[in-house]
Design an enzyme around this catalytic site. Structure first.
Site, PDB file in Angstrom:
ATOM      1  N   HIS A   1       0.715  -1.201   0.006  1.00 35.56           N
ATOM      2  CA  HIS A   1       0.033  -0.030  -0.076  1.00 35.56           C
ATOM      3  C   HIS A   1       0.676   1.322   0.056  1.00 35.56           C
ATOM      4  CE1 HIS A   1      -3.486   2.519   0.578  1.00 35.56           C
ATOM      5  NE2 HIS A   1      -2.913   3.196   1.809  1.00 35.56           N
TER       6      HIS A   1
ATOM      7  N   GLY B   1       1.504  -2.280   5.400  1.00 32.41           N
ATOM      8  CA  GLY B   1       2.548  -1.951   4.474  1.00 32.41           C
ATOM      9  C   GLY B   1       2.313  -3.046   3.312  1.00 32.41           C
ATOM     10  N   GLU B   2       1.045  -3.898   3.481  1.00 34.72           N
ATOM     11  CA  GLU B   2       0.761  -4.728   2.237  1.00 34.72           C
ATOM     12  C   GLU B   2      -0.709  -4.331   1.743  1.00 34.72           C
ATOM     13  OE1 GLU B   2       1.614  -8.948   2.747  1.00 34.72           O
ATOM     14  OE2 GLU B   2       2.631  -8.394   4.408  1.00 34.72           O
ATOM     15  N   MET B   3      -1.694  -4.885   2.175  1.00 32.53           N
ATOM     16  CA  MET B   3      -3.119  -4.241   1.561  1.00 32.53           C
ATOM     17  C   MET B   3      -3.544  -3.158   2.157  1.00 32.53           C
ATOM     18  SD  MET B   3      -4.577  -8.061   0.799  1.00 32.53           S
ATOM     19  CE  MET B   3      -5.665  -7.950  -0.623  1.00 32.53           C
TER      20      MET B   3
END
Length: 331
Positions: free
Chosen positions: A80, A122-124
């Site tokens: 993200h 930090g991902e989705m």
């Protein structure tokens, strides 16, 4: 008795076996029999649906691209708001055969893993509550969940169960090496067979064994000499807190390895040639010659099996009440 039982189970799964194949440290991949097609189809939709992310742009398939060996071929993934991930994305193909999920094994199974990226900033970048709200606002999804779970109320446990059910189908049987194992001696060239012999005799099979050719143990990265990682990840230590587990990582599967570059938990090895050289020196204390390295690489490329082949899901449209994506949100 164990060998006979294994032969029976493989035969029942439609895999032709021989005593010679069973005696090898690597076994053929078994095809999957789908027990609940509706649940798998729902999981497929969720795997490809970017609305599970805050940006409405990132799906499970973004980092585990099923057209690219189940990974993204990046050193570390893009999350993200263009966040740089700390580790290389492991392949989702044959991941049901892993001892646990993530490089450090912090998720016991695929269902436990599936919820992690959704609410990781930090991902989705979303939250579990927001993901549920998005799906609950879409009538077609509500109908799908009711069909599989018997209720109109969607829950995170149902989401992760469906995704896991789909991921369990992502196995890759019928690699040329599997055909060789099960009796087709013309499936491999003499050079590839020589590479497999080197792979065994050099000790690679101590960690890379079983149907997935890995994934079933944790090992220290840098046994003979220290590994200079480009990632801050500390492996199992982050889960157990035990110093003995520092830099112990789940051994990756070598199935489809020619497709899953770059290699290692930090994505530092760009090619199989480089990866084989590093593993030989740091894990085995052996410097492979160029010819030996090339033969091992040739063998590794025979581990590529049938890739996932299915009709892409048609995702149901959002409604007026569906929370809107925020692709440029700072947090």
């Amino acid at each position: 008795m164990k060998i006979r039982t294994l032969m029976t189970s493989l035969a029942l799964a439609g895999v032709s076996v021989t005593w010679a194949a069973i005696s090898e440290p690597i076994q053929p991949i078994k095809a999957v029999k789908v027990a609940d097609p509706a649940l798998v189809e729902l999981g497929k939709k969720l795997f490809f649906d970017p609305r599970l992310s805050k940006s409405g742009f990132i799906s499970c398939n973004s980092c585990h691209n099923l057209s690219m060996g189940g990974t993204d071929n990046l050193k570390t993934s893009i999350g993200h708001n263009w966040h740089q991930g700390p580790v290389n994305a492991p392949t989702v193909l044959n991941s049901s055969l892993n001892i646990a999920q993530f490089w450090d094994g912090r998720a016991k199974d695929l269902q436990a893993q599936a919820g992690g990226p959704i609410d990781n900033p930090g991902e989705m970048g979303s939250t579990h509550a927001l993901a549920v709200e998005v799906l609950q606002s879409i009538p077609a999804y509500v109908a799908d969940f009711k069909k599989s779970f018997g209720t109109d109320k969607i829950a995170m446990a149902q989401i992760t169960k469906a995704i896991a059910a789909f991921e369990e189908t992502l196995v890759t049987p019928n690699a040329r090496f599997d055909k060789w194992l099960t009796g087709d001696k013309k499936a491999l060239s003499a050079n590839e067979v020589a590479g497999y012999k080197l792979f065994k005799e050099s000790g690679c099979v101590a960690c890379h064994n079983g149907p997935a050719v890995g994934g079933n143990s944790y090992q220290k990265m840098g046994v003979v000499a220290p590994y200079q990682a480009t990632s801050p990840a500390e492996g199992r230590f982050a889960v157990t807190g035990k110093d003995a587990d520092r830099f112990n990582f789940k051994v990756p599967t070598l199935r489809n390895v020619e497709m899953t570059y770059p290699y290692f938990h930090d994505g530092a090895a760009n090619t199989l040639t480089e990866a084989v050289d590093t593993m030989g020196r740091l894990q085995l204390g052996k410097k492979f010659s160029d010819d030996e390295n090339a033969k091992i690489v040739a063998f590794l490329k025979t581990l590529t099996g049938d890739q996932p082949n299915f009709k892409l899901p048609a995702l149901p449209p959002s409604t007026d009440s569906t929370p809107k994506p925020q692709p440029f949100a700072a947090k």
